[in-house]
Design a protein around this motif. Sequence first.
Motif, PDB file in Angstrom:
ATOM      1  N   ASN A 137       0.825  -1.218   0.000  1.00  0.00           N
ATOM      2  CA  ASN A 137       0.000   0.000   0.000  1.00  0.00           C
ATOM      3  C   ASN A 137       0.856   1.265   0.000  1.00  0.00           C
ATOM      4  O   ASN A 137       0.567   2.225   0.723  1.00  0.00           O
ATOM      5  CB  ASN A 137      -0.927   0.018   1.226  1.00  0.00           C
ATOM      6  CG  ASN A 137      -1.780  -1.229   1.319  1.00  0.00           C
ATOM      7  OD1 ASN A 137      -2.573  -1.513   0.430  1.00  0.00           O
ATOM      8  ND2 ASN A 137      -1.601  -1.991   2.388  1.00  0.00           N
ATOM      9  N   TYR A 145      -7.468   5.330   3.215  1.00  0.00           N
ATOM     10  CA  TYR A 145      -7.435   6.572   2.456  1.00  0.00           C
ATOM     11  C   TYR A 145      -7.266   7.724   3.429  1.00  0.00           C
ATOM     12  O   TYR A 145      -8.132   7.980   4.271  1.00  0.00           O
ATOM     13  CB  TYR A 145      -8.721   6.767   1.651  1.00  0.00           C
ATOM     14  CG  TYR A 145      -8.728   8.072   0.877  1.00  0.00           C
ATOM     15  CD1 TYR A 145      -7.966   8.223  -0.268  1.00  0.00           C
ATOM     16  CD2 TYR A 145      -9.472   9.157   1.334  1.00  0.00           C
ATOM     17  CE1 TYR A 145      -7.949   9.416  -0.965  1.00  0.00           C
ATOM     18  CE2 TYR A 145      -9.466  10.363   0.638  1.00  0.00           C
ATOM     19  CZ  TYR A 145      -8.697  10.489  -0.508  1.00  0.00           C
ATOM     20  OH  TYR A 145      -8.671  11.672  -1.187  1.00  0.00           O
ATOM     21  N   LEU A 199      -2.554   4.635   1.203  1.00  0.00           N
ATOM     22  CA  LEU A 199      -3.044   4.121  -0.061  1.00  0.00           C
ATOM     23  C   LEU A 199      -3.700   2.774   0.197  1.00  0.00           C
ATOM     24  O   LEU A 199      -3.473   2.161   1.245  1.00  0.00           O
ATOM     25  CB  LEU A 199      -1.896   3.940  -1.063  1.00  0.00           C
ATOM     26  CG  LEU A 199      -1.034   5.156  -1.418  1.00  0.00           C
ATOM     27  CD1 LEU A 199       0.150   4.710  -2.278  1.00  0.00           C
ATOM     28  CD2 LEU A 199      -1.858   6.201  -2.156  1.00  0.00           C
ATOM     29  N   PRO A 255      -2.412   0.133  -4.437  1.00  0.00           N
ATOM     30  CA  PRO A 255      -2.102   0.856  -5.671  1.00  0.00           C
ATOM     31  C   PRO A 255      -1.671  -0.101  -6.775  1.00  0.00           C
ATOM     32  O   PRO A 255      -0.937  -1.048  -6.538  1.00  0.00           O
ATOM     33  CB  PRO A 255      -0.960   1.790  -5.260  1.00  0.00           C
ATOM     34  CG  PRO A 255      -0.313   1.090  -4.091  1.00  0.00           C
ATOM     35  CD  PRO A 255      -1.435   0.416  -3.367  1.00  0.00           C
ATOM     36  N   ASP A 269      -4.682   4.648  -7.223  1.00  0.00           N
ATOM     37  CA  ASP A 269      -4.998   4.163  -5.871  1.00  0.00           C
ATOM     38  C   ASP A 269      -6.265   3.318  -6.006  1.00  0.00           C
ATOM     39  O   ASP A 269      -7.366   3.730  -5.628  1.00  0.00           O
ATOM     40  CB  ASP A 269      -5.200   5.364  -4.939  1.00  0.00           C
ATOM     41  CG  ASP A 269      -5.210   4.984  -3.475  1.00  0.00           C
ATOM     42  OD1 ASP A 269      -5.068   3.775  -3.161  1.00  0.00           O
ATOM     43  OD2 ASP A 269      -5.388   5.882  -2.631  1.00  0.00           O
ATOM     44  N   ASN A 318      -9.061   2.502  -3.476  1.00  0.00           N
ATOM     45  CA  ASN A 318      -9.725   3.735  -3.042  1.00  0.00           C
ATOM     46  C   ASN A 318     -10.478   4.395  -4.196  1.00  0.00           C
ATOM     47  O   ASN A 318     -11.038   5.483  -4.032  1.00  0.00           O
ATOM     48  CB  ASN A 318      -8.708   4.735  -2.469  1.00  0.00           C
ATOM     49  CG  ASN A 318      -8.336   4.427  -1.032  1.00  0.00           C
ATOM     50  OD1 ASN A 318      -9.171   3.997  -0.239  1.00  0.00           O
ATOM     51  ND2 ASN A 318      -7.065   4.637  -0.691  1.00  0.00           N
ATOM     52  N   ARG A 377      -4.258   9.506  -7.682  1.00  0.00           N
ATOM     53  CA  ARG A 377      -3.612  10.501  -6.834  1.00  0.00           C
ATOM     54  C   ARG A 377      -2.290  10.923  -7.474  1.00  0.00           C
ATOM     55  O   ARG A 377      -1.767  10.249  -8.373  1.00  0.00           O
ATOM     56  CB  ARG A 377      -3.413   9.942  -5.419  1.00  0.00           C
ATOM     57  CG  ARG A 377      -4.756   9.553  -4.823  1.00  0.00           C
ATOM     58  CD  ARG A 377      -4.655   8.859  -3.491  1.00  0.00           C
ATOM     59  NE  ARG A 377      -4.476   9.815  -2.392  1.00  0.00           N
ATOM     60  CZ  ARG A 377      -4.423   9.446  -1.121  1.00  0.00           C
ATOM     61  NH1 ARG A 377      -4.498   8.166  -0.785  1.00  0.00           N
ATOM     62  NH2 ARG A 377      -4.287  10.360  -0.178  1.00  0.00           N
TER      63      ARG A 377
END
Length: 390
Positions: free
Chosen positions: A268, A290, A302, A305, A320, A323, A327
């Motif tokens: 992450n 997040y 994150l 990702p 990401d 989420n 980003r």
Amino acid sequence: MLSVFRHTARGIAARHAARSPALHVAMIAAVAVGGFASAIPARGEVRVLVGSSAGRTAKEPDAAVINEPFAVAFDRTGRLYAVEYTRGDRLFRIADPAAASPTVEFVAGVFRSSQEKRESPADATDGASRFNGLHDVAIAPDGTVYVADTFHHRVCGFDPGTGRVRVVAGTGEAGFSGDGGPATEARFNQAYCATLVPDGSALLVADIRNSRVRRVDLRAGTVSTVVGNGTAGRPVDGARALETPLAGPRAACMTADGTIYVALREGNALVEVRDGVVRTVVNASGTSGYAGDGGPGREARLAGPKYVDLDRTGRVLVADTENHCIRRYDPRTGVIVTIAGTPPRPGTTIGADLLSTGLKRPHGCRIDPSGRLVIADSDNDRIVAGMVAD
């Protein structure tokens, strides 16, 4: 001669009219309102280039839909190339992504109608090559289109002129071997992403199950490891590139000065390898979630990702994925911000701008020749484009 399937938004509506008048009305509404490339919001900031929710329902090969787009890239003429994941397993292109109703051409790969084992010839033409889990696409200065054929543990090259597909790296068998030797004789274990270095002379391959990032020299035809010691685990800040564990290296990219950024799916996190030294620059804790928008990247979070790329000023774009957003990390300031999506929730709505547009598990993303951010909105079965507010 290269075989292709083509479709346009208007063509889709016409084709479905023959199947059902009621469905024809629904399709025309989708074309006019929000399902396809002609749907442009009033202010024009965001549009769907291609795709709709029909992609996930296709049971047979259908030129009218795309299935789980996972990555996008642009050649020197501005043509868009993209790959589908296992529901489609095809490489396709759009000659004019800026057109009101772009035409899609499926140029390689065979639609997967079931989970049959995918045996593929090492060299094939006319779209006959059978891929297994396409994850990435990259286009070299000479026009060669490289794809990460993940579950065949290899990287392939597609020649747009001849339609021929050839193996560039990997034997097709899972494992780890071959560093220092011919790339076609090396073993990878799920080659997820294959990204070109700035001068186009090599590919960075995210060899995720080997916990390494490897480099395929396209001129010499050789392979080497550039990041990772082969151990799955949290990266060690301050370690040399070949001495650190990696927690799921899912994608990598390189800047003009040779700095490498690696997205860690299980970790992450976003890792920077500068001058051969490793440092986690986004989410030093490794905790999924997040958080941290507008603040220091190391303190942000994150969630799984899946992709990294660079914008025109060298800022790092991060998909990401879990989420449901894109980003951006700025190496000069160390700050991370969200630039697309409505995290942490998935969505389908096309908004007035990218920050009000819902995404669902996006994967690949790139800046197109006109400066738009183009996103493979994977679980919405579409490709979305819009300008990023700076």
